[in-house]
Every structure is written in structure tokens, then in C-alpha cells.
Design a protein around this motif. Structure first.
Motif, PDB file in Angstrom:
ATOM      1  N   ARG A 102       0.844  -1.190   0.000  1.00 37.28           N
ATOM      2  CA  ARG A 102       0.000   0.000   0.000  1.00 37.28           C
ATOM      3  C   ARG A 102       0.883   1.244   0.000  1.00 37.28           C
ATOM      4  O   ARG A 102       2.088   1.153   0.225  1.00 37.28           O
ATOM      5  CB  ARG A 102      -0.962   0.001   1.178  1.00 37.28           C
ATOM      6  N   GLY A 121       2.875   4.519   0.857  1.00 37.76           N
ATOM      7  CA  GLY A 121       3.639   4.900   2.038  1.00 37.76           C
ATOM      8  C   GLY A 121       4.808   5.774   1.652  1.00 37.76           C
ATOM      9  O   GLY A 121       5.035   6.062   0.479  1.00 37.76           O
ATOM     10  N   ASP A 135       2.998   3.919   6.471  1.00 42.69           N
ATOM     11  CA  ASP A 135       1.768   4.357   5.827  1.00 42.69           C
ATOM     12  C   ASP A 135       1.365   5.724   6.375  1.00 42.69           C
ATOM     13  O   ASP A 135       2.092   6.318   7.180  1.00 42.69           O
ATOM     14  CB  ASP A 135       0.657   3.314   5.980  1.00 42.69           C
ATOM     15  N   GLU A 136       0.203   6.214   5.971  1.00 41.37           N
ATOM     16  CA  GLU A 136      -0.256   7.547   6.395  1.00 41.37           C
ATOM     17  C   GLU A 136      -0.436   7.660   7.903  1.00 41.37           C
ATOM     18  O   GLU A 136      -0.347   8.739   8.471  1.00 41.37           O
ATOM     19  CB  GLU A 136      -1.575   7.881   5.705  1.00 41.37           C
ATOM     20  N   ILE A 176       5.387  -0.486   7.203  1.00 42.62           N
ATOM     21  CA  ILE A 176       4.930  -1.441   6.197  1.00 42.62           C
ATOM     22  C   ILE A 176       6.092  -1.993   5.376  1.00 42.62           C
ATOM     23  O   ILE A 176       5.887  -2.748   4.430  1.00 42.62           O
ATOM     24  CB  ILE A 176       3.858  -0.821   5.278  1.00 42.62           C
TER      25      ILE A 176
END
Length: 66
Positions: free
Chosen positions: A24, A26, A41-42, A47
Motif C-alpha cells: 500500500r 507509504g 503508511d499515512e 509497512i
């Protein structure tokens, strides 16, 4: 239970290794070790991570908190 998968990519020319735990979006941020960047990540969850100048690490094990 879902199977966890890890993506590992090594760029020989760039002497760069990247390990991704989750696929995802990042961004990378520095760690206490100058060779290692962590991918978050946000929300700040780790991750993955990257290791720069991998060939320079042949004599010493690499240890860093993520």
C-alpha cells in the motif's frame, strides 16, 4: 487465517534492498541506522524497510529498531 506475504527486491546496480510487508501507499523516513529507511503508511505504521549500500554490510550484522 490469511497468508502473509513479504515482497523482497534487490537492485544490484543501486546496491539497494527493499522489503515490503504490506502493498500500500507509504513514504520512507530515516532510522537511527544510516543504512536503513523505514517505509510507513499515512498513520505511521511500518509497512516495510529499505537497506542502502548492502554490499558494505558484509562484515557486520545489521540491527535496527523499526
Amino acid at each position: 487465517m490469511a497468508e502473509k506475504r513479504v515482497k523482497i527486491w534487490y537492485d544490484k546496480e543501486g546496491d539497494f534492498l527493499e522489503v515490503t510487508f504490506e502493498q500500500r501507499a507509504g513514504s520512507f523516513r530515516e532510522t537511527a541506522n544510516p543504512h536503513v529507511m523505514e517505509k510507513v503508511d499515512e498513520e505511521g505504521n511500518v509497512i516495510g524497510f529499505s537497506v542502502m549500500r548492502v554490499s558494505a554490510l558484509h562484515d557486520t550484522p545489521l540491527e535496527v529498531a523499526l
